[in-house]
Design a protein around this motif. Structure first.
Motif, PDB file in Angstrom:
ATOM      1  N   ARG A 270       0.824  -1.229   0.000  1.00  0.00           N
ATOM      2  CA  ARG A 270       0.000   0.000   0.000  1.00  0.00           C
ATOM      3  C   ARG A 270       0.850   1.268   0.000  1.00  0.00           C
ATOM      4  O   ARG A 270       0.476   2.259  -0.600  1.00  0.00           O
ATOM      5  N   GLU A 271       2.002   1.214   0.691  1.00  0.00           N
ATOM      6  CA  GLU A 271       2.914   2.364   0.644  1.00  0.00           C
ATOM      7  C   GLU A 271       3.358   2.644  -0.791  1.00  0.00           C
ATOM      8  O   GLU A 271       3.589   3.789  -1.162  1.00  0.00           O
ATOM      9  N   LYS A 272       3.483   1.570  -1.568  1.00  0.00           N
ATOM     10  CA  LYS A 272       3.955   1.709  -2.940  1.00  0.00           C
ATOM     11  C   LYS A 272       2.807   1.898  -3.933  1.00  0.00           C
ATOM     12  O   LYS A 272       3.050   1.996  -5.142  1.00  0.00           O
ATOM     13  N   GLY A 273       1.587   1.833  -3.416  1.00  0.00           N
ATOM     14  CA  GLY A 273       0.438   2.017  -4.301  1.00  0.00           C
ATOM     15  C   GLY A 273       0.220   0.871  -5.269  1.00  0.00           C
ATOM     16  O   GLY A 273      -0.285   1.061  -6.383  1.00  0.00           O
TER      17      GLY A 273
ATOM     18  N   TYR B 160      11.531   1.032   6.313  1.00  0.00           N
ATOM     19  CA  TYR B 160      11.634  -0.425   6.488  1.00  0.00           C
ATOM     20  C   TYR B 160      11.437  -0.878   7.935  1.00  0.00           C
ATOM     21  O   TYR B 160      10.703  -1.836   8.199  1.00  0.00           O
ATOM     22  N   VAL B 161      12.082  -0.198   8.878  1.00  0.00           N
ATOM     23  CA  VAL B 161      11.956  -0.623  10.287  1.00  0.00           C
ATOM     24  C   VAL B 161      10.526  -0.362  10.779  1.00  0.00           C
ATOM     25  O   VAL B 161       9.948  -1.191  11.500  1.00  0.00           O
TER      26      VAL B 161
ATOM     27  N   CYS C 252       9.738   6.363  -3.892  1.00  0.00           N
ATOM     28  CA  CYS C 252       9.406   6.448  -2.460  1.00  0.00           C
ATOM     29  C   CYS C 252       9.956   5.208  -1.762  1.00  0.00           C
ATOM     30  O   CYS C 252       9.219   4.308  -1.360  1.00  0.00           O
ATOM     31  N   PRO C 253      11.285   5.149  -1.628  1.00  0.00           N
ATOM     32  CA  PRO C 253      11.930   3.943  -1.091  1.00  0.00           C
ATOM     33  C   PRO C 253      11.623   3.715   0.387  1.00  0.00           C
ATOM     34  O   PRO C 253      11.475   4.680   1.156  1.00  0.00           O
TER      35      PRO C 253
ATOM     36  N   GLU D  27      12.250  -2.982  -3.929  1.00  0.00           N
ATOM     37  CA  GLU D  27      13.138  -2.975  -5.097  1.00  0.00           C
ATOM     38  C   GLU D  27      12.372  -3.050  -6.424  1.00  0.00           C
ATOM     39  O   GLU D  27      12.946  -2.833  -7.492  1.00  0.00           O
ATOM     40  N   THR D  28      11.081  -3.411  -6.340  1.00  0.00           N
ATOM     41  CA  THR D  28      10.301  -3.648  -7.562  1.00  0.00           C
ATOM     42  C   THR D  28       9.398  -2.478  -7.938  1.00  0.00           C
ATOM     43  O   THR D  28       9.222  -2.181  -9.109  1.00  0.00           O
ATOM     44  N   TRP D  29       8.813  -1.832  -6.931  1.00  0.00           N
ATOM     45  CA  TRP D  29       7.844  -0.776  -7.220  1.00  0.00           C
ATOM     46  C   TRP D  29       8.246   0.543  -6.530  1.00  0.00           C
ATOM     47  O   TRP D  29       8.903   0.513  -5.483  1.00  0.00           O
ATOM     48  N   GLY D  30       7.786   1.621  -7.100  1.00  0.00           N
ATOM     49  CA  GLY D  30       7.870   2.942  -6.459  1.00  0.00           C
ATOM     50  C   GLY D  30       9.255   3.303  -5.956  1.00  0.00           C
ATOM     51  O   GLY D  30       9.415   3.664  -4.789  1.00  0.00           O
ATOM     52  N   ARG D  31      10.241   3.229  -6.856  1.00  0.00           N
ATOM     53  CA  ARG D  31      11.607   3.559  -6.438  1.00  0.00           C
ATOM     54  C   ARG D  31      11.704   5.010  -5.978  1.00  0.00           C
ATOM     55  O   ARG D  31      12.656   5.383  -5.293  1.00  0.00           O
TER      56      ARG D  31
END
Lengths: 221, 221
Positions: B24-27, B154-155, B85-86, B79-83
């Motif tokens: 969801r963060e990556k949409g 990530y954390v 907004c890492p 690594e796959t989506w939304g680079r």
């Protein structure tokens, strides 16, 4: 400014070996500081300062900044040096696969630890469990040269230090890894052809002697 | 070709929640397939095919290819989506730090699991141990907005699903996380302001009811 790379290490540690191998694969010059962590009171103030959470080796100190936890260290090394010879593949799915299997190596480690350090009565069962785990790894390896294919990489770095302990495993649990996992042994022998690995692993007989001392020490505590 | 993204999940799982939040963060639009893993015999042939090694959810299936293990999944998503907004920072040392703390969240989880699933007599001691771990995390958080600074990452993704279980922890071990770790509670409330988190976590009372059923089920086995 010259880089400062120091590894807080302890020679029998398979986790320390991972860091050693990764640094050597990348051609990074590093100093080693040997931390005898056999006895709690032997932990140096420097180790406690560099890894206050887990108080364990290995710790990689790069220009004064510590990185802890062996698989985190190996990924850090991979992302920092020698991008032309990566340990992790570039494809995200292959990277995920490599991370999965390196984690798996750690997931089955407690059974090996039990064989090496627990009273003799518990060794057989734990050895059986560990070898079942190795068979799963052998299935993943299949007929490939290395776990990632033709290129020595992250899963190989994670697992090959455990090979150093197979002699002790076999002595303590009267079993044969070669019989159970012949392909894995072939892989280990290929890895041992690499200078990074050959230089980073230690003499298996000395390692076994150390484990006997460690067992005795733990029983006295 | 449209992407196919499916998550094999189970609504009370904090590990499943990590994958939900990251997607969801990556949409990323995704389908969910609910796997009731309460009873071993309920494991679907599809789950066993997708995660034959651990036989556990979550499994992310992207265009037919499975990715297993929650932290591996979150890194794969990153690594796959939304680079743009890492979740993981770009600096290798900061990345290592994030990986270290996400692993730490998993290292202290067994104590929480003991509180939730073991007989009442074991809950107090395990709760004390878990809260000690949370205090270490609170120390790392300090006065930052999120663990990585100003950016949710990530954390945060790794830890916030555990917050969903704090109500159950408090009920089962008669303790107060808010009293022991006030800054961590502030952080959790900030995270809950994010839609990705609010939608992915579940009702804490329903989760507690589920845990009571699970405990009873385990005692009957």
């Amino acid at each position: 400014m010259a880089e400062e790379v120091m590894l807080l290490d302890f020679w029998p540690s398979p986790f320390g070996m991972r860091a050693r191998i990764a640094l050597r694969e990348k051609g990074v010059s590093f100093d080693t500081r040997e931390e005898n962590i056999l006895i709690l009171t032997n932990k140096s103030p420097f180790l406690l300062e560099m890894n206050p959470v887990h108080k364990k080796i290995p710790v990689l100190i790069h220009n004064g900044r510590p990185v802890c936890e062996s698989l985190v260290i190996v990924q850090y090394i991979d992302e920092t040096w020698g991008r032309e010879c990566p340990l992790l593949p570039s494809d995200p799915h292959e990277r995920a696969r490599a991370r999965f299997w390196a984690d798996y190596v750690d997931k089955i480690f407690p059974a090996l630890r039990t064989v090496l350090l627990s009273p003799a009565g518990e060794a057989q069962e734990a050895a059986k469990e560990y070898i079942e785990g190795l068979k799963v790894l052998e299935g993943e390896l299949g007929d490939k040269t290395y776990f990632g294919g033709e290129r020595f990489g992250y899963v190989d770095v994670s697992l090959i230090p455990m090979y150093n302990l197979f002699y002790s495993l076999e002595k303590l649990a009267s079993c044969s890894v070669a019989e159970e996992c012949p392909k894995l042994l072939g892989w280990a022998e290929r890895c041992m052809q690499r200078e990074s690995v050959a230089v980073s692993l230690v003499d298996r007989h000395e390692l076994y002697e150390f484990i006997l001392v460690l067992k005795k020490h733990r029983q006295l505590q």
